[in-house]
Design a protein around this motif. Structure first.
Motif: not given
Length: 530
Positions: A1, A3, A22, A44-46, A89, A207, A210, A219
């Protein structure tokens, strides 16, 4: 990704990278000539807990949760109800129960009949189909090849099957597709999962986009207000890293921050009831009923003990291996695996009660500990007539708004929840459940109206579906443009004129899909006109 650092001016500025945001970021950036930025308050959705389906309750009251509460609710013994919302996210699609439900045909046809042109069931169905990649295949109601993976449960917990057998013994019919010909009946829910893992709106739409050079994702940035100059929205003031900056839009700004967030941001920007704005020293740009008409689904869960294994013991090395190796097993459970829809009285246009069953104890607004094996299920009021309101608490964008849902405010809602609880008690008394139940964990004291209402008042919780604070016809027009403000739209669950009968994630994604098409159409129309 990748950013990247923010640039100053974009064609479209999208506020909120949740279920609709999204979609918008992905669809609008499909044109490489269009520059799009999406602004998200969370990170971020980690986090692993996001993607592991059975772990979603662990996200409640975490740093990824807005962690709202209502004002004291009069019909809930003045309790403050907990209102989780995703701050990450994917938004709430990163912490929901992944149930794929669209609502009833009657919901959308009622919108259109009330003046929401283009929003009838037949007109929105293509956008549901466009979004969907259903593992069952394509038919008149479903699509394949879309970004959003829709699958059957990879858990299929035996306690869920016991609930379905008991419901059939109580006279309810089996329904294998709640998004097909009819909602009525009981069955297993399809879920937004891919290979047994969560397929949030971020996973499905954001995703894959990106790497596009024309899409920027910001973010950890809180939107403070919309800049409105000479009746046109031109930018968004955001705060991040201890400083503020303004992100400008050449074409349009689209709010996709949810029923709470989009309404609060409009109010902070001077769009809302004039008398409320004046109280906070905010100049009125447009006097509109922003924040009113708030609706939600209220749910009540009965909890029973059992001698059968529940999800309480699901986190084992064996089950983790099953998840990792084949995307199956109890850790893929969305918890609300089974349920259904019923009409509690004659003359309704569709169901007024939805059941959700969990193969584990589910109490304390989803935060109660499962200290023994059990299961939970109960009625959810899906066609409420009660209306709440969101108002400002402060002109500070970092302060949560005041939220009052006025749950069970009307006699019709109280009648439906009483009837729904009686139906639940009837199902619990059928042999398929009675034979595996060892005792009551949390149930009403009796079956009188007073006992059932008291139980609801003590234990009821949101089912996480706030809508309608920026409704079509009141705050936005049928093309989701804010009335009286150029260059500003809202595209999320807040625009629903009334809440749909069922879980709201799929409808919100549909709204994002339809909004993206309308934005492109209107831009093309303006270009041709010039």
């Amino acid at each position: 990704m990748r950013w990247r650092e923010v640039s100053t001016v974009y064609d479209y500025v999208v506020v909120g990278a949740g279920s609709a945001g999204s979609v918008l970021a992905s669809r609008l950036s499909e044109d490489p000539a269009i520059r799009v930025v999406v602004i998200e308050a969370g990170p971020r959705d980690t986090a692993e807990e996001i993607h592991l389906p059975a772990a979603f309750p662990s996200l409640f009251k975490s740093p990824l949760d807005w962690d709202y509460d209502t004002e004291p609710e009069p019909r809930l013994h003045s309790r403050r109800a907990y209102l989780p919302r995703g701050r990450v996210l994917g938004g709430s699609s990163s912490m929901n129960a992944m149930i794929y439900i669209r609502g009833a045909r009657a919901d959308y046809d009622a919108w259109a009949a009330a003046g929401a042109d283009g929003w009838s069931y037949d007109e929105v169905l293509p956008y549901f189909v466009r979004a969907e990649d259903n593992e069952r295949g394509k038919d008149a109601y479903h699509g394949v090849g879309g970004p959003l993976s829709v699958s059957d449960s990879r858990s299929n917990h035996p306690l869920g099957e016991a609930f379905l057998r008991a419901a059939e013994q109580a006279g309810h019919t089996r329904n294998d597709d709640f998004n097909g010909v009819t909602q009525l009946g009981v069955g297993r829910y399809q879920v937004t999962q891919r290979n047994g893992m969560r397929c949030s709106a971020a996973v499905a739409y954001l995703h894959p986009a990106l790497e596009r050079r024309n899409l920027t994702v910001i973010t950890d940035a809180l939107a403070h207000r919309i800049v409105i100059e000479n009746g046109r929205a031109t930018g968004v003031v955001i705060g991040r890293g201890g400083s503020t900056e303004t992100i400008r839009a050449r074409r349009e700004i689209v709010l996709a921050a949810g029923a709470y967030g989009s309404a609060q941001l409009l109010l902070l920007s001077g769009v809302g009831p004039a008398e409320q704005l004046a109280a906070f020293g905010i100049e009125t740009v447009r006097d509109l009923p922003v924040g009113r008409n708030l609706q939600d689904h209220l749910s009540v869960f009965l909890n029973y003990r059992t001698d059968r294994e529940s999800l309480m013991t699901a986190l084992t090395p064996e089950n983790l291996g099953l998840l990792q190796e084949s995307g199956r097993g109890p850790l893929t459970s969305n918890i609300g695996e089974t349920g259904g829809f019923i009409e509690t009285r004659a003359g309704l246009a569709g169901p007024d009660i939805q059941f959700h069953q969990a193969p584990v104890l589910f109490h304390g607004e989803g935060m109660g500990a499962a200290t023994e094996h059990g299961y939970a299920f109960g009625p959810c009021l899906i066609n409420p007539t009660s209306r709440g309101e969101l108002t400002l608490r402060s002109a500070d964008p970092g302060t949560a708004p005041r939220i009052r849902h006025n749950y069970l405010d009307t006699e019709a809602d109280r009648a439906s929840i009483i009837a729904g609880l009686r139906s639940a008690l009837d199902i619990a008394d059928q042999p398929a459940l009675r034979d595996i139940t060892t005792g009551e964990f949390l149930t009403p004291a009796g079956d009188s109206d007073d006992d059932l209402l008291d139980f609801a008042a003590r234990t009821a919780q949101t089912l996480y579906h706030p809508t309608s604070t920026c409704a079509i016809g009141a705050v936005v027009d049928s093309r989701l443009r804010v009335l009286g403000v150029q260059g500003l739209r809202v595209a999320d669950a807040s625009v629903m004129p009334s809440v749909v009968r069922g879980n709201t994630n799929a409808p919100t994604i549909m709204i994002g899909e339809k909004a993206a098409v309308m934005l492109v159409e209107d831009a093309d129309s303006e270009g041709n006109a010039s």
